[in-house]
Write a protein that holds these residues in place. Structure first.
Motif, PDB file in Angstrom:
ATOM      1  N   LYS A 244      41.969  69.415  76.498  1.00  0.00           N
ATOM      2  CA  LYS A 244      42.962  69.194  77.537  1.00  0.00           C
ATOM      3  C   LYS A 244      43.197  70.465  78.335  1.00  0.00           C
ATOM      4  O   LYS A 244      43.120  71.566  77.809  1.00  0.00           O
ATOM      5  CB  LYS A 244      44.294  68.758  76.937  1.00  0.00           C
ATOM      6  CG  LYS A 244      44.263  67.409  76.281  1.00  0.00           C
ATOM      7  CD  LYS A 244      45.650  67.063  75.779  1.00  0.00           C
ATOM      8  CE  LYS A 244      45.684  65.706  75.134  1.00  0.00           C
ATOM      9  NZ  LYS A 244      47.038  65.388  74.627  1.00  0.00           N
TER      10      LYS A 244
ATOM     11  N   ASP B  68      45.376  61.160  85.131  1.00  0.00           N
ATOM     12  CA  ASP B  68      46.638  60.447  85.151  1.00  0.00           C
ATOM     13  C   ASP B  68      47.194  60.607  86.557  1.00  0.00           C
ATOM     14  O   ASP B  68      47.408  61.729  87.023  1.00  0.00           O
ATOM     15  CB  ASP B  68      47.630  61.023  84.136  1.00  0.00           C
ATOM     16  CG  ASP B  68      47.272  60.674  82.701  1.00  0.00           C
ATOM     17  OD1 ASP B  68      46.747  59.562  82.481  1.00  0.00           O
ATOM     18  OD2 ASP B  68      47.524  61.491  81.806  1.00  0.00           O
TER      19      ASP B  68
ATOM     20  N   GLU C 192      55.493  65.458  80.870  1.00  0.00           N
ATOM     21  CA  GLU C 192      54.873  65.310  79.556  1.00  0.00           C
ATOM     22  C   GLU C 192      55.953  65.355  78.490  1.00  0.00           C
ATOM     23  O   GLU C 192      56.839  66.201  78.519  1.00  0.00           O
ATOM     24  CB  GLU C 192      53.861  66.419  79.321  1.00  0.00           C
ATOM     25  CG  GLU C 192      53.087  66.261  78.043  1.00  0.00           C
ATOM     26  CD  GLU C 192      52.029  67.323  77.853  1.00  0.00           C
ATOM     27  OE1 GLU C 192      51.305  67.234  76.851  1.00  0.00           O
ATOM     28  OE2 GLU C 192      51.934  68.238  78.679  1.00  0.00           O
TER      29      GLU C 192
ATOM     30  N   ASN D 113      56.127  64.898  74.202  1.00  0.00           N
ATOM     31  CA  ASN D 113      55.418  64.703  72.927  1.00  0.00           C
ATOM     32  C   ASN D 113      53.927  64.484  73.125  1.00  0.00           C
ATOM     33  O   ASN D 113      53.319  63.636  72.482  1.00  0.00           O
ATOM     34  CB  ASN D 113      56.020  63.537  72.139  1.00  0.00           C
ATOM     35  CG  ASN D 113      57.464  63.783  71.753  1.00  0.00           C
ATOM     36  OD1 ASN D 113      57.844  64.917  71.479  1.00  0.00           O
ATOM     37  ND2 ASN D 113      58.257  62.738  71.747  1.00  0.00           N
TER      38      ASN D 113
ATOM     39  N   GLU E 298      52.385  63.115  75.586  1.00  0.00           N
ATOM     40  CA  GLU E 298      52.055  61.943  76.402  1.00  0.00           C
ATOM     41  C   GLU E 298      52.625  62.109  77.810  1.00  0.00           C
ATOM     42  O   GLU E 298      53.726  62.618  77.983  1.00  0.00           O
ATOM     43  CB  GLU E 298      52.641  60.671  75.780  1.00  0.00           C
ATOM     44  CG  GLU E 298      52.040  60.307  74.440  1.00  0.00           C
ATOM     45  CD  GLU E 298      50.574  59.920  74.529  1.00  0.00           C
ATOM     46  OE1 GLU E 298      50.193  59.233  75.498  1.00  0.00           O
ATOM     47  OE2 GLU E 298      49.808  60.325  73.636  1.00  0.00           O
TER      48      GLU E 298
ATOM     49  N   GLY F   7      46.470  56.962  81.528  1.00  0.00           N
ATOM     50  CA  GLY F   7      45.648  56.641  80.370  1.00  0.00           C
ATOM     51  C   GLY F   7      44.571  55.604  80.617  1.00  0.00           C
ATOM     52  O   GLY F   7      44.072  55.011  79.661  1.00  0.00           O
TER      53      GLY F   7
END
Length: 158
Positions: A5, A32, A39, A41, A43, A107
């Protein structure tokens, strides 16, 4: 950040270049696309805007064939030193529907490595098109007239 990432990069209407480096060892990128991304946690979530909703996101000219990692000889340590493009690479146009609130497509979009530097024209380059509804008055949302916005990808040398 681990796991291939990069640090998230916010693209706004006023941005012309991205400061810093977006590193990618794998030959696959996850995109995304969202309004007011944040963001939590690990996600991504799209908080949305009152005066703009996404109707669809279109990925244009993405290659149909790709590699999951660089070819041997195209990597030194953990740095890809050359693109690992397949010889067979048809181009596609794929549309994605946003979440039910029209705030983003998260996603769902994955792109194989592609070279925008060898494309002859702007129409041949990989890009993302965002179609949406802009409303001057959020209490009276526009659901009839859409606007299109193009997001291009460039080599760090361009």
């Amino acid at each position: 950040m681990g796991g291939g990432k990069s640090v998230p990069v916010e693209v706004t209407k006023d941005i012309s270049t991205i400061d810093g480096t977006i590193r990618m060892l794998r030959s696959v990128a996850k995109l995304d696309i969202g309004l007011k991304l944040n963001e939590s946690n690990g996600e991504m979530a799209a908080a949305g805007l009152d005066n703009f909703k996404i109707r669809q996101v279109v990925v244009r000219n993405a290659i149909d064939y790709g590699r999951a990692a660089p070819l041997e000889g195209n990597i030194t340590g953990d740095v890809a030193t050359a693109p690992s493009l397949p010889t067979q690479n048809g181009r596609s146009r794929v549309a994605f529907n946003p979440d039910t609130q029209g705030n983003g497509v998260l996603g769902k979009i994955y792109l194989a490595e592609s070279s925008n530097t060898t494309s002859a024209t702007l129409d041949e380059k990989v890009c993302v098109l965002v179609e949406g509804y802009y409303s001057e008055d959020p209490d009276n949302p526009n659901t009839a007239t859409t606007s299109w916005y193009r997001i291009d990808f460039y080599d760090g040398e361009e």
